[in-house]
Design a protein around this motif. Structure first.
Motif, PDB file in Angstrom:
ATOM      1  N   VAL A   9      -1.714  -2.282   4.785  1.00  0.00           N
ATOM      2  CA  VAL A   9      -0.763  -1.179   5.867  1.00  0.00           C
ATOM      3  C   VAL A   9       0.004  -0.640   5.022  1.00  0.00           C
ATOM      4  CG1 VAL A   9      -0.331  -1.442   7.510  1.00  0.00           C
ATOM      5  CG2 VAL A   9      -2.472  -2.774   7.600  1.00  0.00           C
ATOM      6  N   ILE A  10       0.980  -1.279   4.541  1.00  0.00           N
ATOM      7  CA  ILE A  10       2.138  -0.895   4.013  1.00  0.00           C
ATOM      8  C   ILE A  10       2.438   0.412   3.018  1.00  0.00           C
ATOM      9  CG2 ILE A  10       4.535  -1.602   2.608  1.00  0.00           C
ATOM     10  CD1 ILE A  10       3.826  -4.812   3.785  1.00  0.00           C
ATOM     11  N   MET A  11       0.623  -0.347   1.616  1.00  0.00           N
ATOM     12  CA  MET A  11       0.723   0.807   0.798  1.00  0.00           C
ATOM     13  C   MET A  11       0.183   2.731   1.136  1.00  0.00           C
ATOM     14  SD  MET A  11      -1.914   0.365  -2.148  1.00  0.00           S
ATOM     15  CE  MET A  11      -2.757   0.399  -1.398  1.00  0.00           C
ATOM     16  N   LEU A  12      -0.317   2.181   2.766  1.00  0.00           N
ATOM     17  CA  LEU A  12      -0.779   3.120   3.200  1.00  0.00           C
ATOM     18  C   LEU A  12       0.365   3.762   4.174  1.00  0.00           C
ATOM     19  CD1 LEU A  12      -3.940   1.767   4.844  1.00  0.00           C
ATOM     20  CD2 LEU A  12      -4.172   3.974   2.790  1.00  0.00           C
ATOM     21  N   GLY A  13       0.889   3.045   5.253  1.00  0.00           N
ATOM     22  CA  GLY A  13       2.084   3.613   5.563  1.00  0.00           C
ATOM     23  C   GLY A  13       3.303   4.961   4.656  1.00  0.00           C
ATOM     24  N   HIS A  14       3.727   3.694   2.776  1.00  0.00           N
ATOM     25  CA  HIS A  14       4.164   4.460   2.077  1.00  0.00           C
ATOM     26  C   HIS A  14       3.514   5.211   1.182  1.00  0.00           C
ATOM     27  CE1 HIS A  14       7.473   1.959   1.802  1.00  0.00           C
ATOM     28  NE2 HIS A  14       6.617   0.791   1.331  1.00  0.00           N
ATOM     29  N   ILE A  15       2.239   6.193   1.074  1.00  0.00           N
ATOM     30  CA  ILE A  15       1.786   6.908   0.470  1.00  0.00           C
ATOM     31  C   ILE A  15       1.774   7.844   1.949  1.00  0.00           C
ATOM     32  CG2 ILE A  15      -1.170   7.709   0.345  1.00  0.00           C
ATOM     33  CD1 ILE A  15      -1.322   5.197  -0.652  1.00  0.00           C
ATOM     34  N   THR A  16       1.274   7.866   3.431  1.00  0.00           N
ATOM     35  CA  THR A  16       1.776   8.641   4.330  1.00  0.00           C
ATOM     36  C   THR A  16       3.234   9.433   4.495  1.00  0.00           C
ATOM     37  OG1 THR A  16       0.663   7.789   5.785  1.00  0.00           O
ATOM     38  CG2 THR A  16       1.627   9.181   6.738  1.00  0.00           C
ATOM     39  N   LEU A  17       4.016   8.355   3.992  1.00  0.00           N
ATOM     40  CA  LEU A  17       5.408   8.631   4.000  1.00  0.00           C
ATOM     41  C   LEU A  17       5.406  10.284   2.724  1.00  0.00           C
ATOM     42  CD1 LEU A  17       7.239   5.605   4.364  1.00  0.00           C
ATOM     43  CD2 LEU A  17       7.073   7.688   6.198  1.00  0.00           C
ATOM     44  N   ALA A  18       4.896  10.035   2.049  1.00  0.00           N
ATOM     45  CA  ALA A  18       5.051  10.677   0.385  1.00  0.00           C
ATOM     46  C   ALA A  18       4.002  11.746   1.032  1.00  0.00           C
ATOM     47  CB  ALA A  18       3.782   9.499  -1.108  1.00  0.00           C
ATOM     48  N   LEU A  19       3.146  12.294   1.580  1.00  0.00           N
ATOM     49  CA  LEU A  19       2.943  13.795   2.010  1.00  0.00           C
ATOM     50  C   LEU A  19       3.252  14.980   2.627  1.00  0.00           C
ATOM     51  CD1 LEU A  19      -0.959  11.905   2.539  1.00  0.00           C
ATOM     52  CD2 LEU A  19      -0.104  13.107   0.843  1.00  0.00           C
ATOM     53  N   PRO A  20       3.901  16.023   2.152  1.00  0.00           N
ATOM     54  CA  PRO A  20       4.235  17.107   2.618  1.00  0.00           C
ATOM     55  C   PRO A  20       3.884  16.804   3.682  1.00  0.00           C
ATOM     56  CG  PRO A  20       2.946  17.892   1.174  1.00  0.00           C
ATOM     57  CD  PRO A  20       2.410  15.964   0.905  1.00  0.00           C
ATOM     58  N   GLY A  56       5.295  17.881   8.558  1.00  0.00           N
ATOM     59  CA  GLY A  56       5.981  18.042   9.397  1.00  0.00           C
ATOM     60  C   GLY A  56       6.409  15.895  10.380  1.00  0.00           C
ATOM     61  N   SER A  57       7.251  16.315  11.436  1.00  0.00           N
ATOM     62  CA  SER A  57       7.640  15.303  11.389  1.00  0.00           C
ATOM     63  C   SER A  57       7.138  13.849  11.622  1.00  0.00           C
ATOM     64  CB  SER A  57       9.022  14.912  12.825  1.00  0.00           C
ATOM     65  OG  SER A  57       8.006  15.544  13.480  1.00  0.00           O
ATOM     66  N   GLY A  58       5.461  14.492  12.037  1.00  0.00           N
ATOM     67  CA  GLY A  58       4.804  13.191  12.971  1.00  0.00           C
ATOM     68  C   GLY A  58       4.153  12.619  11.625  1.00  0.00           C
ATOM     69  N   VAL A  59       3.588  13.443  10.407  1.00  0.00           N
ATOM     70  CA  VAL A  59       3.432  12.560   9.947  1.00  0.00           C
ATOM     71  C   VAL A  59       4.232  11.780   9.250  1.00  0.00           C
ATOM     72  CG1 VAL A  59       2.636  12.922   7.301  1.00  0.00           C
ATOM     73  CG2 VAL A  59       1.510  14.205   8.983  1.00  0.00           C
ATOM     74  N   PHE A  60       5.531  11.858   9.098  1.00  0.00           N
ATOM     75  CA  PHE A  60       7.188  10.713   8.895  1.00  0.00           C
ATOM     76  C   PHE A  60       6.599   9.733   9.612  1.00  0.00           C
ATOM     77  CE2 PHE A  60      10.485   9.721   8.471  1.00  0.00           C
ATOM     78  CZ  PHE A  60      10.955   9.392   6.717  1.00  0.00           C
ATOM     79  N   PHE A  61       6.531  10.250  10.474  1.00  0.00           N
ATOM     80  CA  PHE A  61       6.349   9.081  11.872  1.00  0.00           C
ATOM     81  C   PHE A  61       5.448   8.367  11.752  1.00  0.00           C
ATOM     82  CE2 PHE A  61      10.078  11.327  14.391  1.00  0.00           C
ATOM     83  CZ  PHE A  61      10.885  11.046  14.162  1.00  0.00           C
ATOM     84  N   ALA A  62       3.851   8.526  11.074  1.00  0.00           N
ATOM     85  CA  ALA A  62       2.991   8.163  11.522  1.00  0.00           C
ATOM     86  C   ALA A  62       2.890   6.746  10.590  1.00  0.00           C
ATOM     87  CB  ALA A  62       1.760   9.171  11.416  1.00  0.00           C
ATOM     88  N   GLY A  63       3.391   7.512   9.023  1.00  0.00           N
ATOM     89  CA  GLY A  63       3.759   6.638   8.089  1.00  0.00           C
ATOM     90  C   GLY A  63       4.617   5.427   8.119  1.00  0.00           C
ATOM     91  N   LEU A  64       6.017   5.691   8.639  1.00  0.00           N
ATOM     92  CA  LEU A  64       6.644   5.026   8.823  1.00  0.00           C
ATOM     93  C   LEU A  64       6.255   3.992  10.021  1.00  0.00           C
ATOM     94  CD1 LEU A  64       9.689   5.339   7.974  1.00  0.00           C
ATOM     95  CD2 LEU A  64      10.745   5.829  10.842  1.00  0.00           C
ATOM     96  N   GLY A  65       5.870   3.881  10.874  1.00  0.00           N
ATOM     97  CA  GLY A  65       4.556   3.293  11.825  1.00  0.00           C
ATOM     98  C   GLY A  65       4.014   2.401  11.000  1.00  0.00           C
ATOM     99  N   LEU A  66       3.346   3.008  10.143  1.00  0.00           N
ATOM    100  CA  LEU A  66       2.908   1.518   9.626  1.00  0.00           C
ATOM    101  C   LEU A  66       3.443   0.628   8.468  1.00  0.00           C
ATOM    102  CD1 LEU A  66      -0.318   4.585   7.965  1.00  0.00           C
ATOM    103  CD2 LEU A  66      -0.629   2.409   9.506  1.00  0.00           C
ATOM    104  N   VAL A  67       3.818   1.335   7.958  1.00  0.00           N
ATOM    105  CA  VAL A  67       5.077   0.377   7.213  1.00  0.00           C
ATOM    106  C   VAL A  67       5.644  -0.872   8.438  1.00  0.00           C
ATOM    107  CG1 VAL A  67       7.221   0.271   5.750  1.00  0.00           C
ATOM    108  CG2 VAL A  67       5.599   2.353   5.393  1.00  0.00           C
TER     109      VAL A  67
END
Length: 502
Positions: free
Chosen positions: A107-118, A120-131
């Motif tokens: 789950v943490i790895m998927l969160g960081h991968i999501t954060l790495a994706l270009p 908007g803020s929605g994608v970024f906060f989804a990644g932050l939530g997974l981490v």
């Protein structure tokens, strides 16, 4: 690696080394697996954390205000520690520690991968939530598996094993800002988050490869959830998730949604849940008079710890944002990334922890070691002093000058000494004062003190309080010092409530 391996240091059949004679610094070889897993997980976590507030305010990032960035950072930290409590429950009732940690790593790895994706803020906060979810699942359980490697609490190698494990945490935390921070600030924010994902991937691979070196106890689900209770829990969870989804759909659909609709509820929960958990334990009629008295004493430590972490964790937000805008981030003319400040604490921890261990032992032999209460009060005073010290670079910046980097290093030094005085003592007193019925849950209660402290910071930031303002900094510093002095003044009363705990 070969130079730190020995053979035949433990007897065959030692927990955590089934059928193997290999050891790690004389400890069960499973410690090497957990050491490397935690080191890489901390590498990913602290690297992302060092970048987070800077990315939130950067023009090339989400370009938010410093107050909003601090609120998001604080809410994120409070969530990580808040989720450690259900993370421990999930392992105890559903999957067991080993499988839970494997899921957490993924789950943490998927969160960081999501954060790495270009995006908007929605994608970024989804990644932050997974981490945050993954970190909560992992934090509560990987330390438990270290304990499983030894023959109970009286195994003479146990404390040394946790010390080695703690070094792994700080090695990862030290290296992360230097590598991930440099790439994120100087090359690409998203590439920096991508390296964090790579770090967690390495940790997960090492964990899966080395899973056979772990104790069989790590695969056990201590108190499995009955089918009826599991189904009821799933129904209730689905119902609350549906209610939340409908509520936020209405808020968004009517055009009323702002970021505060997400931040404020989480922040309030971060303050309410710790209070409810402690109140529930205090109201438990199964606790005898001695246990009730110890819990009353523990409230003192809990509140004091919340004040400590409220200030301490601003080292990654308030201080970092001040450094980004108002500090001369250079030494002898050589400039360095702002995120590098986050490596100061772990390197100081590794340097000073052995000194503190020796110092307390030397005082103990002379019968002069300070009590738990005095150590705790000292930690609070030190973190307060760090913010009084912060007033000096703030004054320099207000005069139109850049503050020297060594001012910030001095602040981090005071906070680290305070941490070494308070944090290990807090962990120890938590285990000593825990009622027998709640022995396995009390460490989660200790983490809730961090949640309460960070949630308070988040709430102040959301309310528009300028945490880099001299008045606010001075007020927080005074609060910590007063709390430390109060703990010291009432030490006799608290000591009496603690009973046989020193």
């Amino acid at each position: 690696m070969a130079s730190i391996l020995t053979k035949d240091s433990v007897t065959p059949g030692t927990p955590g080394t089934p059928g193997s004679q290999w050891t790690f610094f004389g400890h069960p070889f499973g410690l090497a697996t957990l050491f490397m897993t935690e080191m890489w997980e901390r590498f990913s976590y602290y690297g992302m954390r060092a970048l987070l507030p800077l990315y939130l305010v950067a023009p090339g990032g989400l370009h938010m205000s410093a107050g909003t960035a601090t609120a998001i950072y604080s809410v994120y930290l409070s969530l990580v520690y808040l989720l450690a409590l259900p993370g421990g429950w999930f392992a105890d009732r559903v999957l067991g520690p080993r499988k839970t940690v494997a899921v957490a790593g993924l789950v943490i790895m998927l969160g960081h991968i999501t954060l790495a994706l270009p995006g908007g803020s929605g994608v970024f906060f989804a990644g932050l939530g997974l981490v945050a979810i993954g970190s909560g699942l992992l934090k509560a359980n990987i330390s438990t598996m270290v304990g499983h490697l030894y023959d109970g609490p009286n195994d003479p190698r146990r404390d040394g094993g946790f010390t080695i494990f703690y070094i792994g945490i700080n090695l990862g935390a030290f290296a992360a800002p230097l590598i991930i921070g440099t790439v994120g600030e100087k090359v690409s924010w998203h590439l920096g988050f991508g390296i964090a994902a790579l770090g967690m991937a390495l940790g997960l691979i090492l964990f899966l490869v080395g899973r056979r070196t772990l104790s069989p106890d790590s695969d056990v689900v201590p108190t499995p959830l009955p089918a009826a209770e599991r189904n009821s829990l799933l129904r209730k969870s689905a119902l609350w998730a549906a209610v939340a989804a409908v509520f936020y759909a209405i808020v968004v659909g009517t055009g009323h949604y702002t970021l505060n609709w997400l931040i404020v509820p989480i922040t309030v929960l971060g303050l309410i849940i710790p209070v409810l958990v402690i109140a529930r334990i205090k109201r438990d009629k199964d606790l005898d008079a001695a246990e009730q008295s110890k819990m009353s004493a523990y409230i003192w430590f809990f509140v004091a710890a919340a004040v400590f972490w409220m200030i301490y964790d601003q080292g990654g937000s308030t201080l970092s944002l001040f450094a980004e805008s108002s500090a001369e981030n250079s030494v002898f003319g050589w400039e360095f990334p702002v995120s590098w400040y986050q490596s100061v604490n772990p390197v100081l921890i590794m340097a000073l922890a052995p000194v503190f261990a020796w110092f307390w032992l030397a005082l103990n032999r002379r019968g002069k070691e300070p009590s738990t209460i005095v150590k705790f009060g000292s930690g609070l005073v030190l973190v307060g002093v760090s913010f009084f010290l912060f007033l000096l670079p703030l004054s320099i910046a207000e005069g139109g000058h850049k503050a020297a980097a060594l001012w910030l290093v001095a602040i981090y030094f005071c906070q680290t000494v305070g941490e070494l005085t308070l944090s290990p003592v807090g962990l120890s007193v938590t285990t000593k004062m825990a009622p027998a019925k709640y022995a396995s849950q009390m460490m989660g209660v200790w983490f809730l003190a961090v949640t309460a402290g960070d949630a308070t910071t988040g709430l102040l930031s959301t309310a528009g309080v300028d945490l880099n303002g001299r008045g606010v900094v001075a007020l927080q510093a005074a609060l910590a010092v007063v709390a430390g002095v109060a703990v010291w003044m009432y030490r006799s009363k608290v000591k009496k409530m603690m009973g046989d705990v020193n």
